[in-house]
Design an enzyme around this catalytic site. Structure first.
Site, mmCIF file in Angstrom:
data_model
loop_
_atom_site.group_PDB
_atom_site.id
_atom_site.type_symbol
_atom_site.label_atom_id
_atom_site.label_comp_id
_atom_site.label_asym_id
_atom_site.label_seq_id
_atom_site.Cartn_x
_atom_site.Cartn_y
_atom_site.Cartn_z
ATOM 1 C CD GLN A 375 -1.442 -2.348 2.005
ATOM 2 O OE1 GLN A 375 -0.233 -2.559 2.158
ATOM 3 N NE2 GLN A 375 -2.360 -3.159 2.497
ATOM 4 C CD GLN A 397 -1.644 -3.294 -2.245
ATOM 5 O OE1 GLN A 397 -0.580 -3.838 -2.516
ATOM 6 N NE2 GLN A 397 -2.435 -3.743 -1.294
ATOM 7 C CG ASP A 398 -4.335 0.524 -1.060
ATOM 8 O OD1 ASP A 398 -4.940 -0.252 -1.798
ATOM 9 O OD2 ASP A 398 -4.204 0.341 0.160
ATOM 10 C CG ASP A 419 -7.605 -3.597 -3.243
ATOM 11 O OD1 ASP A 419 -8.292 -4.257 -4.033
ATOM 12 O OD2 ASP A 419 -7.069 -4.082 -2.220
ATOM 13 N NE ARG A 487 -8.920 -6.926 -3.296
ATOM 14 C CZ ARG A 487 -7.875 -7.550 -2.747
ATOM 15 N NH1 ARG A 487 -7.908 -8.870 -2.587
ATOM 16 N NH2 ARG A 487 -6.813 -6.875 -2.358
#
Length: 581
Positions: A375, A397-398, A419, A487
């Site tokens: 993250q 990521q993130d 994500d 998700r």
């Protein structure tokens, strides 16, 4: 990474210096809360010749109010356990007000618990950071509960019922999210769990109390709005609403030429930041720190073309700040904090915007940590009524953390891997380019991971009239890296993709599991009138929580006009927008 360490150290030192100030505020706030509760009790326990009848009636009101909550026993016992509190409750509003004040006291107790852990435990670097994140989110929660109490005092007279309802639901939704955020900071390592356990009971208790207040607020406002609609129908009276008939962000009488002029005309900044020294400041954070606090007037920070290597925070005290860049390709704010090197997700953000009314235009927000650092957030937004126009958010990521409150993104680019749009705000991305990047070997891309934990929260991620595709490095190898629309990060995850073009980068199933069958029955995933090679729904998941919307009236609930109450505030941003479908 030395720059990151210096920034992190500076953040922690600043946080430490602020603890004593917060502690003083909290003692005063605690005393004030106790006085409020005592005052309410004094009022409701006043001399009354029909005391038994009143107590019986109050008991019925309390029981009825709590019946609409997710935790009715806690709702009832929390209020009933206060001596005399149930003697003369006259309405559901009284129950909500008392519940919020009791919640405030519990939040203050959690602050002192965190403070004690910092003072007495041997902590890792990330645990210290996570605890300081908790202090920040607890402080924000206290503000949100205070604002909710003030709004309830004015309810239902100061604003339209729908605006009252949206404001109150936003405040309590954000308060719930803050408890989750605190606990999420201790989910990265096994070692972190010992600190998480020390906080868990207190945070969960507050989250349940906030949930109960939110449920009662929803029940009360839904009932009042329905009654008003009935009255309007029988009397031919128009409801008090603001701007409902205006679909675009400009007055109908304004010519197209004038609109273009207004959009492109230069504005006079309050201060200029320039990396080359030609402005008042070289660092953006210095300009933010010098801005007035709690300002109701727009304060424009012009950020000239350049690469700014710093972590920037716009705290809750700095309201109505605007970052105005020279162009998304030339004004770049970049850093590389990440979880792999000891940060928390919350604290990894290159830019964190928290103060209400934050705006940004023509800027790139970037985190260069890369796909192997887990993250690593480019932009975190907790600012209510915030908007972003012609901005890029670039990471892996993130990438974009839509943390809490109401947010709007127009004509922006968001690129990432796992994500890469996540959080629990009420966020609408309109006319945006949303691109999956090439991840590490064996990884899957997830466009969204929405974090709603309570079915009454007015939160979710809406992607409207946008383009979902792949970056140039992913396109040639996209068959090796499955990409999904989202998700479920949390149990009531809610994401809506509508009127957008979806390329073949998206897997035919559309959506992906988090783990096992978690949240498949409770999530809300919707698609409406999308087009493109990846928009077909015949092979989509068959989860109970997934549905293709076929009704325009159902889709209207997720437009900016309805989902983020855009008719009340988007015009003030001066950015273009569409309120409806």
């Amino acid at each position: 990474m030395n720059q990151d360490k210096e920034n992190l150290t500076g953040m922690q030192e600043t946080s430490k210096r602020s603890i004593s100030m917060k502690r003083k505020k909290l003692f005063l706030s605690l005393f004030a809360s106790l006085l409020i509760v005592a005052t309410i009790i004094a009022i409701v326990t006043g001399v009354n010749s029909n005391k038994k009848d009143n107590t019986s009636q109050s008991h019925a009101i309390l029981k009825s109010s709590c019946s609409s909550t997710r935790f009715p026993e806690l709702c009832f016992s929390a209020v009933a356990s206060v001596p005399g509190a149930t003697a003369n409750l006259a309405s559901q509003k009284d129950v909500i007000e008392l519940s919020i004040n009791l919640t405030t006291t519990a939040v203050q107790h959690n602050f002192f618990t965190v403070e004690k852990l910092i003072a007495t435990r041997k902590l890792t670097k990330r645990e210290k950071t996570a605890l300081h994140d908790c202090l920040e989110t607890i402080d924000e929660t206290l503000d949100e509960l205070h604002k909710a109490a003030e709004d309830l005092e004015e309810y239902p007279n100061k604003k339209s019922l729908s605006q009252h309802a949206d404001d109150l639901k936003t405040l309590l939704s954000s308060a719930i999210t803050n408890q989750e955020t605190c606990l999420d900071g201790f989910s990265h390592d096994e070692a972190d769990k010992r600190i998480r356990e020390a906080l868990l009971d207190g945070q969960v208790h507050v989250e349940k109390m906030c949930s109960n207040a939110l449920a009662m607020i929803k029940n009360m406002t839904d009932t009042d709005i329905a009654d008003e609609l009935k009255l309007a129908a029988t009397t031919n009276r128009k409801l008090k609403e603001e701007g409902k008939n205006q679909e675009s962000g400009w007055p109908e009488w304004l010519s197209a030429g004038d609109r273009r002029l207004l959009q492109s005309s230069s504005v006079t900044p309050d201060v200029v930041v320039a990396a080359d020294g030609s402005g008042k400041y070289k660092k953006i954070q210095d300009a933010v720190n010098a801005a007035p606090s709690k300002s109701s007037k727009r304060y424009i920070i012009r950020i000239k073309a350049g690469v700014y290597r710093e972590n920037v925070e716009v705290p809750k005290s700095k309201t109505n700040i605007m970052f105005l860049g020279d162009g998304r390709k030339t004004t770049i704010i970049t850093a590389s904090r990440n979880v792999a090197d000891g940060s928390t997700t919350f604290n990894s953000a290159t830019v964190a915007a928290v103060g209400q009314g934050f705006l940004a235009k023509d800027i790139t927000f970037e985190n260069t940590a890369g796909p192997s650092k887990h993250q690593a957030v480019a932009l975190r937004v907790g600012s209510d009524l915030s908007a972003f126009y012609q901005c890029d958010m670039l990471a892996y990521q993130d990438t974009l953390y839509v943390h809490s409150n109401r947010q709007f993104f127009i004509n922006c680019l968001v690129a990432g891997t796992v994500d890469f749009i996540f959080g629990n705000a009420a966020a609408v991305l309109q006319d945006c380019d949303i691109h999956a990047r090439k991840p590490n070997s064996g990884q899957k891309n997830m466009v969204t991971a929405q974090g709603r934990t309570d079915p009454n929260q007015n939160t979710g991620i809406v992607i409207q009239k946008s383009r979902i595709g792949a970056t140039s490095d992913l396109k040639p190898v996209q068959s090796s890296f499955p990409t999904y629309l989202g998700r479920p990060w949390k149990e009531y995850s809610r994401t809506v993709i509508m009127q957008s073009t979806i390329s073949d980068v998206i897997h035919p199933a559309g959506w992906h599991l988090w783990t096992g069958d978690f949240a498949l029955n409770t999530l809300t995933y919707r698609e409406y009138q999308n087009s493109g090679a990846g928009a077909g729904t015949s092979n989509r998941v068959t989860w109970k929580g997934y549905k293709v919307i076929t009704s325009a009236s159902e889709a209207q609930a997720f437009t900016p006009g309805n989902f983020i109450a855009g008719s009340n505030w988007l015009r003030g941003t001066t950015f273009p927008f569409s309120l409806g479908l």
